[in-house]
Design a protein around this motif. Structure first.
Motif, PDB file in Angstrom:
ATOM      1  N   LEU A   1      24.029 -88.724 -77.158  1.00 36.22           N
ATOM      2  CA  LEU A   1      22.712 -88.878 -78.304  1.00 36.22           C
ATOM      3  C   LEU A   1      22.731 -90.142 -78.726  1.00 36.22           C
ATOM      4  CD1 LEU A   1      22.605 -85.632 -79.470  1.00 36.22           C
ATOM      5  CD2 LEU A   1      20.968 -86.412 -78.230  1.00 36.22           C
ATOM      6  N   ALA A   2      23.844 -90.972 -79.272  1.00 32.59           N
ATOM      7  CA  ALA A   2      23.823 -92.082 -79.762  1.00 32.59           C
ATOM      8  C   ALA A   2      23.740 -93.095 -79.031  1.00 32.59           C
ATOM      9  CB  ALA A   2      25.531 -92.233 -80.565  1.00 32.59           C
TER      10      ALA A   2
ATOM     11  N   SER B   1      16.548 -90.701 -81.887  1.00 31.76           N
ATOM     12  CA  SER B   1      16.781 -90.463 -83.040  1.00 31.76           C
ATOM     13  C   SER B   1      16.517 -89.223 -83.495  1.00 31.76           C
ATOM     14  CB  SER B   1      16.082 -91.614 -84.005  1.00 31.76           C
ATOM     15  OG  SER B   1      16.515 -92.939 -83.511  1.00 31.76           O
TER      16      SER B   1
ATOM     17  N   LEU C   1      25.039 -79.064 -86.507  1.00 30.11           N
ATOM     18  CA  LEU C   1      26.419 -78.903 -86.928  1.00 30.11           C
ATOM     19  C   LEU C   1      26.715 -78.409 -88.402  1.00 30.11           C
ATOM     20  CD1 LEU C   1      27.828 -82.584 -85.667  1.00 30.11           C
ATOM     21  CD2 LEU C   1      28.286 -80.358 -84.717  1.00 30.11           C
TER      22      LEU C   1
ATOM     23  N   PHE D   1      20.646 -82.568 -84.053  1.00 31.06           N
ATOM     24  CA  PHE D   1      22.028 -82.351 -84.008  1.00 31.06           C
ATOM     25  C   PHE D   1      22.980 -82.350 -84.920  1.00 31.06           C
ATOM     26  CE2 PHE D   1      26.244 -82.801 -82.093  1.00 31.06           C
ATOM     27  CZ  PHE D   1      26.509 -81.750 -81.593  1.00 31.06           C
ATOM     28  N   LEU D   2      22.908 -83.241 -85.973  1.00 28.20           N
ATOM     29  CA  LEU D   2      23.790 -83.340 -87.117  1.00 28.20           C
ATOM     30  C   LEU D   2      23.336 -81.932 -87.987  1.00 28.20           C
ATOM     31  CD1 LEU D   2      23.578 -87.061 -87.728  1.00 28.20           C
ATOM     32  CD2 LEU D   2      25.516 -85.568 -86.646  1.00 28.20           C
TER      33      LEU D   2
ATOM     34  N   VAL E   1      31.415 -81.223 -78.688  1.00 27.04           N
ATOM     35  CA  VAL E   1      30.501 -81.821 -79.766  1.00 27.04           C
ATOM     36  C   VAL E   1      30.668 -83.570 -79.727  1.00 27.04           C
ATOM     37  CG1 VAL E   1      30.680 -82.016 -82.316  1.00 27.04           C
ATOM     38  CG2 VAL E   1      31.082 -79.887 -81.235  1.00 27.04           C
ATOM     39  N   ARG E   2      31.987 -83.790 -79.334  1.00 24.96           N
ATOM     40  CA  ARG E   2      32.019 -85.316 -79.298  1.00 24.96           C
ATOM     41  C   ARG E   2      31.317 -85.924 -78.046  1.00 24.96           C
ATOM     42  NH1 ARG E   2      38.667 -86.168 -79.969  1.00 24.96           N
ATOM     43  NH2 ARG E   2      38.769 -85.218 -82.303  1.00 24.96           N
TER      44      ARG E   2
ATOM     45  N   LEU F   1      28.522 -84.754 -77.071  1.00 27.14           N
ATOM     46  CA  LEU F   1      27.189 -84.716 -77.266  1.00 27.14           C
ATOM     47  C   LEU F   1      26.736 -85.744 -78.334  1.00 27.14           C
ATOM     48  CD1 LEU F   1      26.366 -80.789 -77.707  1.00 27.14           C
ATOM     49  CD2 LEU F   1      25.432 -82.356 -76.274  1.00 27.14           C
ATOM     50  N   ILE F   2      27.484 -85.991 -79.157  1.00 28.19           N
ATOM     51  CA  ILE F   2      27.281 -87.053 -80.356  1.00 28.19           C
ATOM     52  C   ILE F   2      27.398 -88.509 -79.640  1.00 28.19           C
ATOM     53  CG2 ILE F   2      28.340 -88.410 -82.466  1.00 28.19           C
ATOM     54  CD1 ILE F   2      29.108 -85.740 -83.440  1.00 28.19           C
ATOM     55  N   PHE F   3      28.303 -88.636 -78.564  1.00 25.37           N
ATOM     56  CA  PHE F   3      28.197 -89.939 -77.759  1.00 25.37           C
ATOM     57  C   PHE F   3      27.146 -90.149 -77.006  1.00 25.37           C
ATOM     58  CE2 PHE F   3      29.787 -92.242 -74.068  1.00 25.37           C
ATOM     59  CZ  PHE F   3      30.140 -93.486 -74.632  1.00 25.37           C
TER      60      PHE F   3
ATOM     61  N   LEU G   1      19.316 -86.960 -82.374  1.00 24.03           N
ATOM     62  CA  LEU G   1      20.648 -87.001 -82.973  1.00 24.03           C
ATOM     63  C   LEU G   1      20.595 -86.281 -84.522  1.00 24.03           C
ATOM     64  CD1 LEU G   1      23.457 -88.044 -83.235  1.00 24.03           C
ATOM     65  CD2 LEU G   1      22.486 -90.271 -83.890  1.00 24.03           C
TER      66      LEU G   1
END
Length: 530
Positions: A386-387, A478, A488, A484-485, A379-380, A382-384, A481
């Motif tokens: 995408l951001a 964007s 979650l 993806f949120l 998860v981290r 993926l967020i990293f 991301l």
């Protein structure tokens, strides 16, 4: 050690299967990248226009989607899965060998369609098999699996480059431009220019000028030596089906072999069966009908009683990969066009390095993500990633005149985008208890995104200019991301649903012995009173 002994032990235990699936993705990478540098020679070989040769790309991508969608059908048994992989890899070698005899666009498109079906089957089955073997540890091995796609995509142009003709393509390019005019899509022209200049930069030669003379036409008619490149790639790919055949022999899945008997469970498989039996004793989670293709996952009998979160996880996971792989396809296809036009204005020779930098960064990023997937939760990552993609493309948008930033940004984009697919696949299958349907949905969505977004971005660039290329990248990243949120959020809802189901099952189990024991307790109380 950076990777502990447990991961190493798992790999040693399943090394034969794992190495075979990795070699399959190397074959996948060879197949997906060879069209780019050879498209000019194939255009001369088929004596076709630019708009006609475009159908070759479309036929391969479209049939790749079909193969990805139906590939899960062959997952039901190990024999059917390995048999499908054997046939698919053999087809790829055959297609490489017969391409030099495809002298018409239609026959070449049919050959590419067959290879696309084979690639789609390989894509789905190899991912499902690795997820089934390693389950919660699959992220590490999926990163390595997708590294081999990039490795094969880098090797393929290098094999083809020495056999490409500098003359072939000039006269064909002129005739294609005269016949198609402004009606030809800008995206196709950009892809052709991209592959032509990328080929020239690999051999450090200046860009061939359009002469349109009779000598070039004669050279084009005589053909190039590109057929040797296809035969070499067919030979390089041939050990892959042999590896699958050897795996089938080791698993005793070849009926014609002497002494071949039904495969008995060894110690490792027995341990796996015991673990599955222990998990079966736990309160049941909502099931989706087992491993299968998209269509079997959508049967009515499999969908009854499932919560909304189950469907949303599939949909949102597919949409994330639709966006991320869409960026990969659009960036690789149009970064050359963006770099050669104002405000950057690079010469074609310098701009031709950008696609190779992008794919090299993707390959390096997937290699780097192998240990990172073990050390950090997916998860981290993926967020990293995408951001990081959003920030990188946004910096390119803010600094449109910086050539250095374009090269750095291209490298960073490849690094950030490289591990999104394997991480997303491992994360979604982990949520849904490794049922296999998510893999088919995600693989199909990723391929569809790469095809659709490339066409969409190309049409936007044609109408609004090259500057809209980066703006589209920021918007798509964007959206990825944000989706993806949302995923979650539905993951939390799904986890709460499973927790509630577990509690209800536990309460039922507690009430059942109490209810059966209460009538027997009454006579004991009466006996004590008497």
């Amino acid at each position: 050690m950076f990777v502990d002994e447990r991961i190493v032990t798992l790999f040693k235990r399943n090394a034969h299967h794992t190495l075979t699936y990795w070699s399959l993705f190397f074959s996948f990478g060879l197949s997906i990248a060879f069209l780019g540098p050879t498209i000019k020679d194939l255009q001369c070989q088929t004596k076709s226009t630019l708009s006609q040769i475009t159908w070759v790309f479309f036929s391969q991508q479209f049939c790749l989607l079909i193969g990805s969608s139906v590939g899960g059908i062959f997952k039901r048994t190990l024999f059917s899965a390995l048999s499908a992989l054997l046939v698919s890899t053999l087809l790829i070698s055959v297609i490489f060998a017969v391409i030099p005899w495809c002298t018409q666009v239609l026959t070449l498109a049919v050959a590419m369609a067959v290879s696309g079906l084979a690639m789609g089957v390989i894509d789905t089955i190899a991912n499902i098999q690795l997820v089934s073997i390693y389950q919660k540890d699959s992220a590490v091995f999926l990163q390595a699996l997708h590294f081999f796609i990039g490795f094969g995509a880098l090797v393929s142009p290098l094999i083809a480059d020495p056999f490409l003709s500098e003359h072939c393509g000039n006269s064909a390019g002129n005739s294609a431009g005269n016949s198609t005019g402004n009606s030809t899509g800008n995206s196709t022209g950009n892809v052709t220019e991209l592959t032509h200049h990328f080929r020239n930069t690999l051999i450090n030669s200046p860009v061939a000028e359009h002469n349109g003379g009779e000598a070039a036409a004669a050279a084009a008619a005589a053909g190039s030596g590109v057929h040797y490149a296809f035969w070499i790639m067919a030979l390089i790919n041939l050990p892959v089906p042999l590896a699958v055949l050897f795996l089938m022999y080791r698993e005793r899945l070849i009926p014609c072999c002497p002494g071949a008997a039904p495969h008995l469970l060894d110690k490792d498989e027995l341990a796996m069966e015991n673990r599955q039996g222990a998990r079966a004793a736990e309160p049941p989670a909502p099931q989706a009908g087992g491993h299968g293709n998209i269509f079997s996952c959508c049967q009515n009998d499999n969908l009854r009683g499932l919560p909304l979160s189950f469907f949303m996880i599939h949909i949102l996971g597919g949409m994330v990969l639709f966006m991320s792989d869409g960026i990969v396809g659009a960036y690789a296809g149009f970064v050359f066009t963006y770099a050669t036009k104002p405000p950057i204005g690079l010469v074609p020779k310098a701009a031709g390095y950008l696609p190779s930098i992008f794919w090299a960064a993707i390959t390096a990023g997937r290699l780097l993500s192998i240990p990172l997937s073990y050390r950090f939760p997916v998860v981290r990552l993926l967020i990293f990633n995408l951001a990081g993609t959003i920030v990188t493309v946004l910096l390119l948008l803010i600094l449109p005149n910086s050539r250095a930033m374009l090269y750095v940004g291209t490298c960073l984009c490849g690094l950030f985008l490289s591990s999104i697919f394997p991480c997303m696949l491992a994360y979604t299958e982990d949520i849904l208890d490794y049922q296999g349907c998510a893999t088919s949905v995600l693989v199909t969505s990723a391929g569809m995104g790469e095809m659709v977004m490339t066409v969409l971005v190309g049409s936007i660039i044609e109408t609004n200019g090259s500057y809209s290329f980066l703006l589209c990248g920021v918007i798509i990243a964007s959206l990825g991301l944000l989706i993806f949120l949302a995923l979650l959020f539905f993951h939390r809802l799904h986890r709460n649903y499973l927790t509630g189901t577990t509690r209800k099952s536990a309460m039922v189990e507690e009430e059942t012995p109490g209810a059966s024991g209460s009538p027997a307790a009454e006579p004991n109380e009466e006996a004590q009173k008497s």
